[in-house]
Design an enzyme around this catalytic site. Structure first.
Site, PDB file in Angstrom:
ATOM      1  N   THR A   1       0.652  -0.967  -0.024  1.00 36.96           N
ATOM      2  CA  THR A   1       0.205  -0.041   0.092  1.00 36.96           C
ATOM      3  C   THR A   1       0.717   1.304   0.141  1.00 36.96           C
TER       4      THR A   1
ATOM      5  N   GLY B   1       2.874  -3.388   8.388  1.00 38.06           N
ATOM      6  CA  GLY B   1       3.441  -3.446   9.966  1.00 38.06           C
ATOM      7  C   GLY B   1       4.819  -3.353  10.247  1.00 38.06           C
TER       8      GLY B   1
ATOM      9  N   GLU C   1      -6.064  -5.870   3.311  1.00 36.08           N
ATOM     10  CA  GLU C   1      -6.287  -6.863   3.395  1.00 36.08           C
ATOM     11  C   GLU C   1      -7.313  -7.649   1.745  1.00 36.08           C
TER      12      GLU C   1
HETATM   13  C1  LIG Z   1       3.326 -17.953  13.823  1.00 36.43           C
HETATM   14  C2  LIG Z   1       2.469 -18.323  12.647  1.00 36.43           C
HETATM   15  C3  LIG Z   1       1.491 -17.165  12.975  1.00 36.43           C
HETATM   16  C4  LIG Z   1       1.384 -16.675  11.277  1.00 36.43           C
HETATM   17  C5  LIG Z   1      -0.017 -16.235  10.993  1.00 36.43           C
HETATM   18  C6  LIG Z   1      -0.634 -14.790  11.332  1.00 36.43           C
HETATM   19  C7  LIG Z   1      -1.835 -14.867  10.874  1.00 36.43           C
HETATM   20  C8  LIG Z   1      -1.936 -13.662  10.869  1.00 36.43           C
HETATM   21  C9  LIG Z   1      -3.122 -12.410  10.806  1.00 36.43           C
HETATM   22  C10 LIG Z   1      -2.931 -11.014   9.941  1.00 36.43           C
HETATM   23  C11 LIG Z   1      -2.088 -11.262   8.955  1.00 36.43           C
HETATM   24  C12 LIG Z   1      -1.144 -10.731   8.936  1.00 36.43           C
HETATM   25  C13 LIG Z   1      -1.466  -8.555   9.156  1.00 36.43           C
HETATM   26  C14 LIG Z   1      -2.275  -8.063   7.583  1.00 36.43           C
HETATM   27  C15 LIG Z   1      -1.578  -6.694   7.619  1.00 36.43           C
HETATM   28  C16 LIG Z   1      -2.701  -6.592   5.853  1.00 36.43           C
HETATM   29  C17 LIG Z   1      -1.742  -6.450   5.753  1.00 36.43           C
HETATM   30  C18 LIG Z   1      -2.406  -5.628   4.265  1.00 36.43           C
HETATM   31  O1  LIG Z   1      -3.127  -4.712   4.517  1.00 36.43           O
HETATM   32  S1  LIG Z   1      -1.423  -6.132   2.873  1.00 36.43           S
HETATM   33  C19 LIG Z   1      -2.231  -5.004   1.590  1.00 36.43           C
HETATM   34  C20 LIG Z   1      -3.952  -5.665   0.992  1.00 36.43           C
HETATM   35  N1  LIG Z   1      -4.223  -5.318  -0.589  1.00 36.43           N
HETATM   36  C21 LIG Z   1      -5.264  -5.183  -0.802  1.00 36.43           C
HETATM   37  O2  LIG Z   1      -5.782  -6.752  -0.612  1.00 36.43           O
HETATM   38  C22 LIG Z   1      -5.243  -4.622  -1.949  1.00 36.43           C
HETATM   39  C23 LIG Z   1      -7.181  -5.142  -2.293  1.00 36.43           C
HETATM   40  N2  LIG Z   1      -7.016  -5.051  -4.121  1.00 36.43           N
HETATM   41  C24 LIG Z   1      -7.333  -5.724  -4.796  1.00 36.43           C
HETATM   42  O3  LIG Z   1      -6.887  -7.120  -3.924  1.00 36.43           O
HETATM   43  C25 LIG Z   1      -7.393  -5.598  -6.328  1.00 36.43           C
HETATM   44  O4  LIG Z   1      -6.468  -4.993  -6.928  1.00 36.43           O
HETATM   45  C26 LIG Z   1      -8.633  -5.881  -6.707  1.00 36.43           C
HETATM   46  C27 LIG Z   1      -9.011  -7.428  -6.325  1.00 36.43           C
HETATM   47  C28 LIG Z   1      -9.202  -5.019  -6.115  1.00 36.43           C
HETATM   48  C29 LIG Z   1      -8.684  -5.471  -8.102  1.00 36.43           C
HETATM   49  O5  LIG Z   1      -7.065  -5.734  -8.730  1.00 36.43           O
HETATM   50  P1  LIG Z   1      -7.371  -5.860 -10.248  1.00 36.43           P
HETATM   51  O6  LIG Z   1      -7.761  -3.913 -10.324  1.00 36.43           O
HETATM   52  O7  LIG Z   1      -5.674  -6.053 -10.529  1.00 36.43           O
HETATM   53  O8  LIG Z   1      -7.900  -6.453 -10.876  1.00 36.43           O
HETATM   54  P2  LIG Z   1      -8.820  -6.661 -11.551  1.00 36.43           P
HETATM   55  O9  LIG Z   1     -10.348  -5.924 -10.520  1.00 36.43           O
HETATM   56  O10 LIG Z   1      -9.300  -5.270 -12.866  1.00 36.43           O
HETATM   57  O11 LIG Z   1      -9.885  -7.745 -11.621  1.00 36.43           O
HETATM   58  C30 LIG Z   1      -8.934  -8.154 -12.826  1.00 36.43           C
HETATM   59  C31 LIG Z   1      -8.895  -9.848 -12.872  1.00 36.43           C
HETATM   60  O12 LIG Z   1      -8.653 -10.636 -11.532  1.00 36.43           O
HETATM   61  C32 LIG Z   1      -8.621 -11.331 -10.349  1.00 36.43           C
HETATM   62  N3  LIG Z   1      -8.777 -10.725  -9.284  1.00 36.43           N
HETATM   63  C33 LIG Z   1      -8.370 -10.342  -9.085  1.00 36.43           C
HETATM   64  N4  LIG Z   1      -7.503 -10.470  -7.716  1.00 36.43           N
HETATM   65  C34 LIG Z   1      -7.972 -11.687  -7.975  1.00 36.43           C
HETATM   66  C35 LIG Z   1      -7.148 -12.706  -7.115  1.00 36.43           C
HETATM   67  N5  LIG Z   1      -6.497 -12.535  -5.624  1.00 36.43           N
HETATM   68  N6  LIG Z   1      -6.776 -13.917  -7.414  1.00 36.43           N
HETATM   69  C36 LIG Z   1      -7.551 -14.157  -9.138  1.00 36.43           C
HETATM   70  N7  LIG Z   1      -8.076 -13.412  -9.433  1.00 36.43           N
HETATM   71  C37 LIG Z   1      -8.133 -12.066  -9.047  1.00 36.43           C
HETATM   72  C38 LIG Z   1     -10.498 -10.416 -10.559  1.00 36.43           C
HETATM   73  O13 LIG Z   1     -11.864 -10.869 -10.483  1.00 36.43           O
HETATM   74  C39 LIG Z   1     -10.843 -10.072 -12.230  1.00 36.43           C
HETATM   75  O14 LIG Z   1     -10.887 -11.463 -12.465  1.00 36.43           O
HETATM   76  P3  LIG Z   1     -12.199 -11.513 -13.993  1.00 36.43           P
HETATM   77  O15 LIG Z   1     -12.339 -12.755 -14.382  1.00 36.43           O
HETATM   78  O16 LIG Z   1     -11.542 -10.473 -15.251  1.00 36.43           O
HETATM   79  O17 LIG Z   1     -13.389 -11.014 -13.701  1.00 36.43           O
HETATM   80  C1  LIG Z   2      -4.645  -1.236  10.517  1.00 32.13           C
HETATM   81  C2  LIG Z   2      -3.623  -1.820   9.021  1.00 32.13           C
HETATM   82  C3  LIG Z   2      -2.812  -2.634   8.919  1.00 32.13           C
HETATM   83  C4  LIG Z   2      -2.393  -2.312   7.720  1.00 32.13           C
HETATM   84  N1  LIG Z   2      -1.379  -3.455   7.099  1.00 32.13           N
HETATM   85  C5  LIG Z   2      -0.709  -3.142   5.807  1.00 32.13           C
HETATM   86  C6  LIG Z   2       0.580  -3.352   5.273  1.00 32.13           C
HETATM   87  O1  LIG Z   2       1.053  -4.719   6.114  1.00 32.13           O
HETATM   88  N2  LIG Z   2       0.683  -3.595   4.087  1.00 32.13           N
HETATM   89  C7  LIG Z   2       0.308  -2.662   3.481  1.00 32.13           C
HETATM   90  O2  LIG Z   2       0.807  -3.158   2.499  1.00 32.13           O
HETATM   91  N3  LIG Z   2      -0.654  -2.314   3.575  1.00 32.13           N
HETATM   92  C8  LIG Z   2      -1.177  -2.610   4.441  1.00 32.13           C
HETATM   93  N4  LIG Z   2      -3.020  -1.664   4.958  1.00 32.13           N
HETATM   94  C9  LIG Z   2      -3.673  -1.017   4.365  1.00 32.13           C
HETATM   95  C10 LIG Z   2      -4.336  -1.547   3.437  1.00 32.13           C
HETATM   96  O3  LIG Z   2      -4.630  -3.098   2.728  1.00 32.13           O
HETATM   97  C11 LIG Z   2      -5.603  -0.862   2.840  1.00 32.13           C
HETATM   98  O4  LIG Z   2      -5.484  -0.014   3.643  1.00 32.13           O
HETATM   99  C12 LIG Z   2      -6.631  -1.422   1.949  1.00 32.13           C
HETATM  100  O5  LIG Z   2      -6.275  -1.963   1.403  1.00 32.13           O
HETATM  101  C13 LIG Z   2      -7.395  -0.756   1.705  1.00 32.13           C
HETATM  102  O6  LIG Z   2      -7.239   0.412   0.589  1.00 32.13           O
HETATM  103  P1  LIG Z   2      -7.520   1.715   1.204  1.00 32.13           P
HETATM  104  O7  LIG Z   2      -6.702   2.541   2.296  1.00 32.13           O
HETATM  105  O8  LIG Z   2      -6.859   2.346   0.013  1.00 32.13           O
HETATM  106  O9  LIG Z   2      -8.959   2.009   0.786  1.00 32.13           O
HETATM  107  P2  LIG Z   2      -9.493   3.091  -0.163  1.00 32.13           P
HETATM  108  O10 LIG Z   2      -9.343   2.244  -1.787  1.00 32.13           O
HETATM  109  O11 LIG Z   2      -8.814   3.965  -0.588  1.00 32.13           O
HETATM  110  O12 LIG Z   2     -10.910   2.679   0.498  1.00 32.13           O
HETATM  111  C14 LIG Z   2     -11.775   3.844   1.009  1.00 32.13           C
HETATM  112  C15 LIG Z   2     -12.765   3.545   1.000  1.00 32.13           C
HETATM  113  O13 LIG Z   2     -13.071   4.202  -0.664  1.00 32.13           O
HETATM  114  C16 LIG Z   2     -14.368   2.917  -0.970  1.00 32.13           C
HETATM  115  N5  LIG Z   2     -13.579   2.539  -2.823  1.00 32.13           N
HETATM  116  C17 LIG Z   2     -12.197   2.043  -3.544  1.00 32.13           C
HETATM  117  N6  LIG Z   2     -12.311   1.028  -4.808  1.00 32.13           N
HETATM  118  C18 LIG Z   2     -13.047   1.171  -4.502  1.00 32.13           C
HETATM  119  C19 LIG Z   2     -13.909   0.899  -5.658  1.00 32.13           C
HETATM  120  N7  LIG Z   2     -13.457   1.112  -6.384  1.00 32.13           N
HETATM  121  N8  LIG Z   2     -15.020   0.900  -5.736  1.00 32.13           N
HETATM  122  C20 LIG Z   2     -16.384   1.472  -5.276  1.00 32.13           C
HETATM  123  N9  LIG Z   2     -15.893   1.368  -3.405  1.00 32.13           N
HETATM  124  C21 LIG Z   2     -14.445   1.781  -3.436  1.00 32.13           C
HETATM  125  C22 LIG Z   2     -13.715   1.733  -0.112  1.00 32.13           C
HETATM  126  O14 LIG Z   2     -15.155   0.871  -0.575  1.00 32.13           O
HETATM  127  C23 LIG Z   2     -13.993   2.462   1.169  1.00 32.13           C
HETATM  128  O15 LIG Z   2     -15.050   2.732   1.491  1.00 32.13           O
HETATM  129  C24 LIG Z   2      -2.563  -1.983   6.355  1.00 32.13           C
HETATM  130  C25 LIG Z   2      -3.650  -0.894   6.806  1.00 32.13           C
HETATM  131  C26 LIG Z   2      -4.644  -1.077   8.081  1.00 32.13           C
HETATM  132  C27 LIG Z   2      -5.970   0.011   8.591  1.00 32.13           C
END
Ligand SMILES: CCCCCCCCCC/C=C\CCC/C=C/C(=O)SCCNC(=O)CCNC(=O)[C@H](O)C(C)(C)COP(=O)(O)OP(=O)(O)OC[C@H]1O[C@@H](n2cnc3c(N)ncnc32)[C@H](O)[C@@H]1OP(=O)(O)O
Ligand SMILES: Cc1cc2nc3c(=O)[nH]c(=O)nc-3n(C[C@H](O)[C@H](O)[C@H](O)COP(=O)(O)OP(=O)(O)OC[C@H]3O[C@@H](n4cnc5c(N)ncnc54)[C@H](O)[C@@H]3O)c2cc1C
Length: 674
Positions: free
Chosen positions: A157, A196, A440
């Site tokens: 992110t 994190g 996530e």
């Molecule tokens: C001691 C042992 C303990 C270990 C374990 C402990 C675990 C504890 C849990 C906690 C762990 C960690 C804490 C986590 C802290 C937080 C971390 C984070 O947040 S990291 C950052 C995370 N970020 C996100 O999740 C971002 C979200 N966004 C997306 O995923 C994508 O951008 C998305 C899906 C919204 C859009 O992607 P994109 O624009 O590239 O795709 P399209 O929308 O155009 O779709 C195209 C096509 O691809 C398909 N698609 C998308 N994603 C996937 C996927 N992941 N897999 C398969 N296919 C995917 C989508 O459906 C479309 O398909 P189509 O057929 O065209 O419809």
């Molecule tokens: C506690 C915490 C820990 C984190 N840890 C990590 C980490 O370790 N590593 C890392 O890489 N990231 C991490 N993140 C980031 C996290 O993955 C993002 O904050 C999360 O994926 C949401 O993305 P954003 O912040 O860009 O929200 P935004 O996408 O800006 O969302 C804001 C609002 O817009 C809406 N929105 C956005 N896009 C659309 C759409 N296409 N259609 C409709 N609505 C939409 C959402 O629903 C939401 O209501 C962490 C976040 C938190 C809060």
């Protein structure tokens, strides 16, 4: 006061509740743990990790400054990591300690009221090495990471983009002259933000950046990047790194920011399992599916369903035990004040929390098994099941985290004023779980991913093409008549499927209408997204209900009669609760009548009364040690008021009879001398 076997003084109301529980609590613990063997193994791990008292703090974490809190969390993370390398590795049955043991993860919660700064190392850094590296890369990085010689995080992110990964701005430009990638942050919004452990703890991280080679952009790819010196821990030249500041929760996780100024890394530090850059800069795509680089996120989404089920189990344990000892009001003047657990509205708040913890726990095991099957197929080069799994894991992550956060807050409401105390344990649980709804993959965004899949599946069903298992019910969407309501568990599940199919059909119809009226496909989709989210939610509820019911029937096949009864009551409660929450939808898409719904409400209320005598037994069956609960209200012995007072007296504010603020401000103001 009543004495238990091990000489623990237990609140008499709790003792009475335990005496009246009519089922074998241990049997239910085994169901929740996935079998007796797992329970025994979990208990052994907990004994080793917790009996020494190493998880305890001299001063409560809540009374420390942010810096002290962080340092204390690092101290305990190091103790726990060392335990994992030594005593716990063998016990947990893992060849090396690590990512797949929920028990290890749960036990760690005893050490932290918030979270460990190592969470991302184990939760995402190590899984990314395992999932995105070539075998050669893995053999270099994995042993160092597992042995904690290096500590890492996952920096994807940025300030400007989290959801839209394709919009990330950090660049990784290949330089064939030196065989290096040059990492650069071209704008403020391209700074990595949130990872994190990044702020102060880690020395490595996975960086997701736009890959450029031979003048062409190939989209986002993962790289492993050293950011701090392995000996001094000083940030390396070209790296700007720090901590992002106080948050609603996660305050011991040192979430950080990171910027690059033309920072060079060796070519081999691109994680090359799915795509490679050769020495001369040629780009080679290896993977058969374009989204495999998103694999770590899918893994964590799966893990999170289990994670939130566990946290909801904790909140419901706290709130149910407290409701058994708390007496309030006098509805019958001649009788003593009732336990608040006797109020039907209280049961309505709490029993759904217990049932949801069960439903999500069983779904998480089922989801994990499905994930393992998908991974096994992908190993053989077959990615056919990935789209369905992505749709499934997306909606389960969204709904499980959102429902759990809502129900944890409901547990707080159920504890009245005392639930607002940090020492109740519930605020920390809420702050942790509410973040899981966002990270996530945000709730709405992930449900829209599932909706894409549903719409496609609907079109396949319309064309009489075969459907994948989780959406096979869509085949019945074209019968032309409304689904027949019947209030048996299977009947309600069929109705939930009819709701999901009906809502998907409405979306498809509306989108087609809008397109006929001249809207582009993108705009027609956008205008329908409120309903698409609702369709995906309905689909997910149907999946959870169906899985929960089937799994309970399977897992209780050989259980004792009373366990069967109470487990059946809980699943039925779950189904009734959600049917009653969705009466409007049921009236739209099934043959349910007003009378059917009135009868269902009465059946629901009667079910609450049947579950009531077993409520404490049900939360005892989660078998959560006091060290894991961190709660004045939820401890096993129910000494709530004593613990509240003990905690209050620990407050540094109570160390001096008169606060300095009196002489500095209050006195001058009161004497008119300010
Ligand atoms: C001691 C042992 C303990 C270990 C374990 C402990 C675990 C504890 C849990 C906690 C762990 C960690 C804490 C986590 C802290 C937080 C971390 C984070 O947040 S990291 C950052 C995370 N970020 C996100 O999740 C971002 C979200 N966004 C997306 O995923 C994508 O951008 C998305 C899906 C919204 C859009 O992607 P994109 O624009 O590239 O795709 P399209 O929308 O155009 O779709 C195209 C096509 O691809 C398909 N698609 C998308 N994603 C996937 C996927 N992941 N897999 C398969 N296919 C995917 C989508 O459906 C479309 O398909 P189509 O057929 O065209 O419809
Ligand atoms: C506690 C915490 C820990 C984190 N840890 C990590 C980490 O370790 N590593 C890392 O890489 N990231 C991490 N993140 C980031 C996290 O993955 C993002 O904050 C999360 O994926 C949401 O993305 P954003 O912040 O860009 O929200 P935004 O996408 O800006 O969302 C804001 C609002 O817009 C809406 N929105 C956005 N896009 C659309 C759409 N296409 N259609 C409709 N609505 C939409 C959402 O629903 C939401 O209501 C962490 C976040 C938190 C809060």
């Amino acid at each position: 006061m009543t004495q238990t076997n091990n000489n623990m003084t237990v609140n008499p109301d709790l003792a009475m509740e335990r005496a009246k529980c009519n089922f074998n609590v241990l049997e239910v613990t085994h169901i929740f743990d996935g079998g007796e063997r797992n329970t025994l193994q979990r208990k052994k791990i907990e004994d080793v990790a917790l009996n020494s008292g190493a998880s305890k703090d001299a001063l409560g974490e809540e009374h420390m400054s942010p810096k002290e809190k962080y340092e204390n969390a690092v101290r305990k993370s190091c103790i726990y990591a060392t335990m994992m390398k030594n005593e716990l590795a063998e016990l947990s049955g893992l060849e090396s300690f690590g990512v797949s043991s929920p028990v290890i993860r749960r036990t760690a919660d005893a050490f932290f009221k918030e979270v460990s700064p190592f969470l991302l190392h184990l939760g995402m850094f190590v899984p990314t090495i395992m999932g995105q590296c070539t075998p050669e890369q893995q053999s270099y990085w994995l042993p160092r990471a597992l042995d904690m010689q290096i500590i890492g995080t996952y920096a994807q992110t940025e300030l400007g983009h989290g959801t839209f990964i394709r919009g990330l701005e950090t660049t990784a430009t290949y330089d064939p002259e030196t065989e290096e990638f040059v990492l650069h942050s071209p704008t403020l919004s391209s700074y990595k933000w949130w990872a994190g452990g990044l702020g102060k703890t880690v020395n490595y991280c996975i960086v997701v950046a736009q890959l450029y080679t031979k003048g062409e952009c190939h989209g986002t790819h993962p790289f492993i990047v050293q950011i701090r010196d392995e000996d001094t821990h000083v940030p390396l030249p070209g790296i700007k790194v720090g901590e992002i500041g106080p948050k609603m929760g996660f305050n011991t996780a040192d979430n950080g920011f990171l910027g690059f100024d033309h920072y060079r890394i060796p070519r081999e530090h691109m994680l090359m399992k799915n795509a490679q850059v050769l020495k001369d800069g040629t780009y080679v795509k290896v993977a058969r599916h374009g989204k495999l680089t998103y694999g770590t996120m899918v893994f964590v989404r799966v893990v999170l369903v289990n994670e939130v089920a566990f946290n909801l189990a904790k909140a419901s344990t706290i709130a149910v035990r407290y409701s058994a000892i708390r007496r309030q009001s006098k509805p019958k003047p001649d009788e003593v004040e009732p336990q608040i657990l006797d109020y039907v509205t209280q049961q309505h708040k709490l029993f759904i929390a217990i049932a949801t913890a069960h439903a999500l726990q069983l779904c998480s095991t089922w989801l994990w098994e499905s994930f393992s099957a998908v991974l096994a197929q992908m190993k053989g080069g077959n990615t056919d099941t990935l789209p369905e799994f992505h749709a499934l894991s997306s909606c389960l992550k969204a709904i499980s985290t959102s429902d759990s956060a809502h129900l944890i807050e409901q547990c707080r409401h159920a504890c009245g004023g005392h639930g607002y105390m940090i020492s109740s344990g519930i605020p920390n649980l809420y702050n942790f779980v509410s973040a899981t709804r966002t990270y996530e993959g945000d709730y709405t965004v992930l449900l829209l991913q599932t909706a894409r899949f549903l719409v496609k599946a609907y079109e396949q069903a319309e064309a009489k093409k075969p459907l994948t298992p989780t959406v096979s019910y869509l085949a019945h969407a074209f019968s032309g008549s409304r689904a027949t309501w019947d209030n048996s568990p299977d009947g309600i599940i069929r109705s939930f499927q009819a709701l999901a199919a009906g809502k998907t059909a409405v979306c498809v119809t509306n989108m087609r209408k809008r397109m006929r009226a001249g809207l582009s496909q993108v705009d027609a989709w956008e205008m329908s997204t409120i309903q698409l989210v609702a369709a995906a939610e309905a689909h997910c509820r149907a999946v959870i209900a169906d899985t929960y019911r089937k799994e309970i029937v399977r897992l209780t096949a050989n259980s004792s009669p009373n366990v069967k009864v109470v487990m059946d009551q809980l699943t039925t409660l779950y189904l009734y609760y959600w049917a009653l929450e969705r009466t409007g939808d049921l009236l739209m898409f099934t043959s349910v009548s007003q009378k059917d719904l009135v009868d269902l409400q009465i059946a629901y209320e009667e079910l609450l009364l049947k579950i009531r005598p077993n409520a404490v037994g049900l939360v005892d069956a989660f078998d959560l040690r006091d060290e894991l609960l961190h709660s004045t209200l939820g401890s096993y012995d129910g000494r709530v008021y004593e613990r509240l007072m003990e905690e209050a007296l620990k407050s540094p504010m109570n160390k001096e009879p008169v606060s300095d603020a009196y002489s500095k401000y209050l006195r001058p103001m009161m004497k008119g001398k300010l």
